[in-house]
Design an enzyme around this catalytic site. Sequence first.
Site, PDB file in Angstrom:
ATOM      1  CG  ASP A  47     -35.002   9.590  20.911  1.00 25.22           C
ATOM      2  OD1 ASP A  47     -34.202  10.307  21.532  1.00 25.22           O
ATOM      3  OD2 ASP A  47     -34.985   9.457  19.671  1.00 25.22           O
ATOM      4  CE1 TYR A  52     -35.613  11.152  14.020  1.00 23.36           C
ATOM      5  CE2 TYR A  52     -36.642  10.426  16.036  1.00 23.36           C
ATOM      6  CZ  TYR A  52     -35.522  10.569  15.252  1.00 23.36           C
ATOM      7  OH  TYR A  52     -34.312  10.097  15.721  1.00 23.36           O
ATOM      8  CE  LYS A  77     -32.859  12.273  18.872  1.00 17.61           C
ATOM      9  NZ  LYS A  77     -34.034  11.554  18.352  1.00 17.61           N
ATOM     10  CG  HIS A 110     -31.226  15.108  14.891  1.00 15.95           C
ATOM     11  ND1 HIS A 110     -32.560  15.028  14.590  1.00 15.95           N
ATOM     12  CD2 HIS A 110     -30.771  13.826  14.842  1.00 15.95           C
ATOM     13  CE1 HIS A 110     -32.885  13.767  14.363  1.00 15.95           C
ATOM     14  NE2 HIS A 110     -31.816  13.017  14.506  1.00 15.95           N
TER      15      HIS A 110
HETATM   16  N1  LIG Z   1     -29.927  10.741  16.866  1.00 21.72           N
HETATM   17  C1  LIG Z   1     -29.941  10.157  15.695  1.00 21.72           C
HETATM   18  O1  LIG Z   1     -29.267  10.591  14.755  1.00 21.72           O
HETATM   19  C2  LIG Z   1     -30.796   8.933  15.488  1.00 21.72           C
HETATM   20  C3  LIG Z   1     -30.657   8.163  14.328  1.00 21.72           C
HETATM   21  C4  LIG Z   1     -31.454   7.027  14.181  1.00 21.72           C
HETATM   22  C5  LIG Z   1     -32.362   6.672  15.174  1.00 21.72           C
HETATM   23  N2  LIG Z   1     -32.517   7.460  16.294  1.00 21.72           N
HETATM   24  C6  LIG Z   1     -33.475   7.097  17.382  1.00 21.72           C
HETATM   25  O2  LIG Z   1     -33.176   5.775  17.799  1.00 21.72           O
HETATM   26  C7  LIG Z   1     -34.358   4.987  17.780  1.00 21.72           C
HETATM   27  C8  LIG Z   1     -34.054   3.515  17.557  1.00 21.72           C
HETATM   28  O3  LIG Z   1     -33.347   3.307  16.362  1.00 21.72           O
HETATM   29  P1  LIG Z   1     -34.021   2.674  15.042  1.00 21.72           P
HETATM   30  O4  LIG Z   1     -35.481   2.872  15.084  1.00 21.72           O
HETATM   31  O5  LIG Z   1     -33.250   3.219  13.912  1.00 21.72           O
HETATM   32  O6  LIG Z   1     -33.626   1.130  15.113  1.00 21.72           O
HETATM   33  P2  LIG Z   1     -33.758  -0.069  16.180  1.00 21.72           P
HETATM   34  O7  LIG Z   1     -34.500   0.376  17.386  1.00 21.72           O
HETATM   35  O8  LIG Z   1     -32.396  -0.651  16.317  1.00 21.72           O
HETATM   36  O9  LIG Z   1     -34.607  -1.122  15.358  1.00 21.72           O
HETATM   37  C9  LIG Z   1     -35.959  -0.917  15.036  1.00 21.72           C
HETATM   38  C10 LIG Z   1     -36.408  -2.107  14.168  1.00 21.72           C
HETATM   39  O10 LIG Z   1     -36.256  -3.308  14.932  1.00 21.72           O
HETATM   40  C11 LIG Z   1     -37.503  -4.013  14.981  1.00 21.72           C
HETATM   41  N3  LIG Z   1     -37.571  -4.614  16.326  1.00 21.72           N
HETATM   42  C12 LIG Z   1     -37.710  -3.978  17.505  1.00 21.72           C
HETATM   43  N4  LIG Z   1     -37.669  -4.843  18.518  1.00 21.72           N
HETATM   44  C13 LIG Z   1     -37.492  -6.064  17.982  1.00 21.72           C
HETATM   45  C14 LIG Z   1     -37.369  -7.361  18.532  1.00 21.72           C
HETATM   46  N5  LIG Z   1     -37.423  -7.566  19.845  1.00 21.72           N
HETATM   47  N6  LIG Z   1     -37.202  -8.402  17.664  1.00 21.72           N
HETATM   48  C15 LIG Z   1     -37.147  -8.205  16.325  1.00 21.72           C
HETATM   49  N7  LIG Z   1     -37.252  -6.994  15.739  1.00 21.72           N
HETATM   50  C16 LIG Z   1     -37.422  -5.925  16.573  1.00 21.72           C
HETATM   51  C17 LIG Z   1     -38.561  -2.975  14.710  1.00 21.72           C
HETATM   52  O11 LIG Z   1     -39.676  -3.532  14.078  1.00 21.72           O
HETATM   53  P3  LIG Z   1     -41.163  -3.454  14.745  1.00 21.72           P
HETATM   54  O12 LIG Z   1     -41.473  -1.994  14.944  1.00 21.72           O
HETATM   55  O13 LIG Z   1     -42.031  -4.118  13.752  1.00 21.72           O
HETATM   56  O14 LIG Z   1     -41.055  -4.207  16.066  1.00 21.72           O
HETATM   57  C18 LIG Z   1     -37.845  -2.028  13.740  1.00 21.72           C
HETATM   58  O15 LIG Z   1     -37.908  -2.538  12.417  1.00 21.72           O
HETATM   59  C19 LIG Z   1     -35.174   5.637  16.639  1.00 21.72           C
HETATM   60  O16 LIG Z   1     -36.515   5.215  16.615  1.00 21.72           O
HETATM   61  C20 LIG Z   1     -34.953   7.086  16.958  1.00 21.72           C
HETATM   62  O17 LIG Z   1     -35.782   7.489  18.045  1.00 21.72           O
HETATM   63  C21 LIG Z   1     -31.728   8.568  16.467  1.00 21.72           C
END
Ligand SMILES: NC(=O)c1ccc[n+]([C@@H]2O[C@H](COP(=O)([O-])OP(=O)(O)OC[C@H]3O[C@@H](n4cnc5c(N)ncnc54)[C@H](OP(=O)(O)O)[C@@H]3O)[C@@H](O)[C@H]2O)c1
Length: 280
Positions: A47, A52, A77, A110
């Site tokens: 994704d 980004y 997006k 988005h």
């Molecule tokens: N459409 C939208 O508006 C929108 C908005 C926000 C995000 N997104 C997408 O959604 C994706 C995921 O959301 P996100 O990146 O915001 O948050 P997330 O995936 O909920 O959390 C990422 C965080 O969690 C940590 N992490 C991952 N696996 C872990 C585990 N097993 N144990 C402990 N910590 C862990 C990561 O650190 P490490 O990297 O150090 O493991 C990072 O700090 C984004 O990357 C993006 O592609 C879309």
Amino acid sequence: MTNQIPEITLHDGIQIPAVGFGTYKLKGQQGAQAINTAITNGYRLIDTAYNYENEATVGEAVRRSSVPREELFITSKLPGRYHHYDDAIVTIQESLFRANLDYYDLYLIHWPNPIQDNYVEAWQALIDAQKFGYIRSIGVCNFLSEHLERLEKETGILPTVNQIELHPRFNQAEQLKWDTDHRIVTESWSPLSRASDLLQDKTLQKIAEKHHKTISQIILRWHYQLGAVAIPKSASPVRQKENISIFDFELSNEEMTMINSLTKAEGRLKGQDPAVYEEF
Ligand SMILES: NC(=O)c1ccc[n+]([C@@H]2O[C@H](COP(=O)([O-])OP(=O)(O)OC[C@H]3O[C@@H](n4cnc5c(N)ncnc54)[C@H](OP(=O)(O)O)[C@@H]3O)[C@@H](O)[C@H]2O)c1
């Protein structure tokens, strides 16, 4: 095999992996390495987003991988500043150039930006971009039911996917039901609540101990059993593997209810309510 990810069929017949890989903040050499490792570890859905500024990083990781392009499912997006039709078409072309890809498997609006009110025009551009062969499947992010209803009324076509903020603190029960009732697959962004203190929650800890799993695995299994496609981001190869090792156990109905009870009306991470919040 624990890292074999099941697939879900979208309403246009295209198959989407049931868990994907988020790439927000993964950029440059380290980012390409992390994404490439995720593919090696078994992820197929990647994704990204124009905003980004890492579509090129994703494209580089795909080229470095020995997994054939057609086995991958790459999403990008459309930013809010390019909702006008001609801008949207050029932006999709630009997204492809940046990634050096011939097509995206899924392209999403988005944010709806309802105050600007140009999202129907953007949707028409995605419909046409699909006809031009730029995109296999078309969807949206952060759309409320009223926005989705308008797309259907004005174009006759509903998105295949609605990617929304979804985690145990904000379980989106109503939107998830609306999406499901309209054959739209919900994707969960920030599925781990961005590694907030949720990962120390006592209820989740108890469930995790019972299943000999980590709290993250319990949360990601909960998404899967809700029918939502989670896209956790991790730069760590160990956590990447952990996050897809969720297909060898099952949560009971009672455990699902316990996790759902952690949700709060004000549970959004940054209060980004798509009815009023806009992003460009
Ligand atoms: N459409 C939208 O508006 C929108 C908005 C926000 C995000 N997104 C997408 O959604 C994706 C995921 O959301 P996100 O990146 O915001 O948050 P997330 O995936 O909920 O959390 C990422 C965080 O969690 C940590 N992490 C991952 N696996 C872990 C585990 N097993 N144990 C402990 N910590 C862990 C990561 O650190 P490490 O990297 O150090 O493991 C990072 O700090 C984004 O990357 C993006 O592609 C879309």
